[in-house]
Design a protein around this motif. Structure first.
Motif, PDB file in Angstrom:
ATOM      1  N   HIS A  31      56.293 -68.621  33.781  1.00  0.00           N
ATOM      2  CA  HIS A  31      57.696 -68.736  33.350  1.00  0.00           C
ATOM      3  C   HIS A  31      58.558 -67.649  33.972  1.00  0.00           C
ATOM      4  O   HIS A  31      59.695 -67.895  34.351  1.00  0.00           O
ATOM      5  N   ASP A  32      58.000 -66.446  34.074  1.00  0.00           N
ATOM      6  CA  ASP A  32      58.745 -65.324  34.655  1.00  0.00           C
ATOM      7  C   ASP A  32      58.283 -65.019  36.079  1.00  0.00           C
ATOM      8  O   ASP A  32      58.433 -63.905  36.573  1.00  0.00           O
ATOM      9  N   GLY A  33      57.737 -66.030  36.754  1.00  0.00           N
ATOM     10  CA  GLY A  33      57.219 -65.848  38.105  1.00  0.00           C
ATOM     11  C   GLY A  33      58.305 -65.497  39.115  1.00  0.00           C
ATOM     12  O   GLY A  33      59.499 -65.677  38.855  1.00  0.00           O
ATOM     13  N   VAL A  34      57.850 -64.982  40.259  1.00  0.00           N
ATOM     14  CA  VAL A  34      58.763 -64.589  41.332  1.00  0.00           C
ATOM     15  C   VAL A  34      58.264 -65.190  42.643  1.00  0.00           C
ATOM     16  O   VAL A  34      57.076 -65.098  42.961  1.00  0.00           O
ATOM     17  N   LEU A  35      59.175 -65.803  43.385  1.00  0.00           N
ATOM     18  CA  LEU A  35      58.902 -66.276  44.737  1.00  0.00           C
ATOM     19  C   LEU A  35      59.776 -65.445  45.664  1.00  0.00           C
ATOM     20  O   LEU A  35      61.003 -65.458  45.543  1.00  0.00           O
ATOM     21  N   HIS A  36      59.122 -64.706  46.571  1.00  0.00           N
ATOM     22  CA  HIS A  36      59.891 -63.777  47.399  1.00  0.00           C
ATOM     23  C   HIS A  36      59.516 -63.911  48.865  1.00  0.00           C
ATOM     24  O   HIS A  36      58.477 -63.431  49.296  1.00  0.00           O
ATOM     25  N   SER A  37      60.360 -64.620  49.605  1.00  0.00           N
ATOM     26  CA  SER A  37      60.290 -64.570  51.062  1.00  0.00           C
ATOM     27  C   SER A  37      60.906 -63.222  51.400  1.00  0.00           C
ATOM     28  O   SER A  37      62.079 -62.984  51.107  1.00  0.00           O
ATOM     29  N   MET A  38      60.131 -62.344  51.992  1.00  0.00           N
ATOM     30  CA  MET A  38      60.504 -60.937  52.070  1.00  0.00           C
ATOM     31  C   MET A  38      61.803 -60.670  52.837  1.00  0.00           C
ATOM     32  O   MET A  38      62.390 -59.618  52.684  1.00  0.00           O
ATOM     33  N   MET A  39      62.273 -61.621  53.605  1.00  0.00           N
ATOM     34  CA  MET A  39      63.489 -61.403  54.376  1.00  0.00           C
ATOM     35  C   MET A  39      64.759 -61.756  53.597  1.00  0.00           C
ATOM     36  O   MET A  39      65.857 -61.536  54.070  1.00  0.00           O
ATOM     37  N   ILE A  40      64.596 -62.368  52.424  1.00  0.00           N
ATOM     38  CA  ILE A  40      65.755 -62.753  51.615  1.00  0.00           C
ATOM     39  C   ILE A  40      65.508 -62.333  50.169  1.00  0.00           C
ATOM     40  O   ILE A  40      64.420 -61.868  49.815  1.00  0.00           O
ATOM     41  N   GLU A  41      66.504 -62.505  49.336  1.00  0.00           N
ATOM     42  CA  GLU A  41      66.392 -62.113  47.930  1.00  0.00           C
ATOM     43  C   GLU A  41      65.348 -62.967  47.205  1.00  0.00           C
ATOM     44  O   GLU A  41      65.222 -64.163  47.480  1.00  0.00           O
TER      45      GLU A  41
END
Length: 135
Positions: A31-41
């Motif tokens: 539910h509180d997961g994060v998806l982070h393509s490191m070049m963008i927010e």
């Protein structure tokens, strides 16, 4: 969770991408997961991630995430892969490394490392970088 269980969650995620099952991709995030393509927010929260994935998925005609290497290092799953896709009629391939934190059979965090200019060029949404023209 042990290493095999964490890898199983990541393989389930990769399979969902390969089948373009965007609902399952979203559901596999905490539910509180994060998806982070490191070049963008980063994108935070399952609902926001699902919305982002569905929007991206709308343009994907086909996709295969080819696993090159996968394993657990410390507490994270590291996956080296080549993403091959057709996006709005543009065929492309991009090498990617993903680092995933898995908790309770869900993706808590997924950090992606790739050449963003190469990806956008392969997708046909930006000019291909000059170093790509030689290939």
């Amino acid at each position: 969770m042990n290493a095999d269980q964490k890898i199983a969650v990541v393989r389930k995620m990769i399979d969902a991408w390969n089948r373009r099952d965007w609902q399952l991709v979203g559901d596999l995030f905490a539910h509180d997961g994060v998806l982070h393509s490191m070049m963008i927010e980063p994108v935070r929260g399952r609902e926001a991630i699902a919305t982002r994935i569905e929007g991206l998925g709308a343009g994907i005609d086909s996709i295969t995430l080819h696993i090159v290497n996968i394993g657990v290092v410390g507490d994270v799953v590291v996956i080296e892969r080549v993403d091959e896709f057709v996006y709005n009629g543009h065929a492309g391939k991009v090498p990617v490394v993903g680092v995933l934190e898995i908790e309770d059979n869900k993706v808590k965090a997924w950090r992606e490392y790739y050449d963003r200019a190469q990806l956008l060029g392969e997708m046909g949404v930006a000019p291909k970088p000059h170093y790509e023209s030689a290939h």
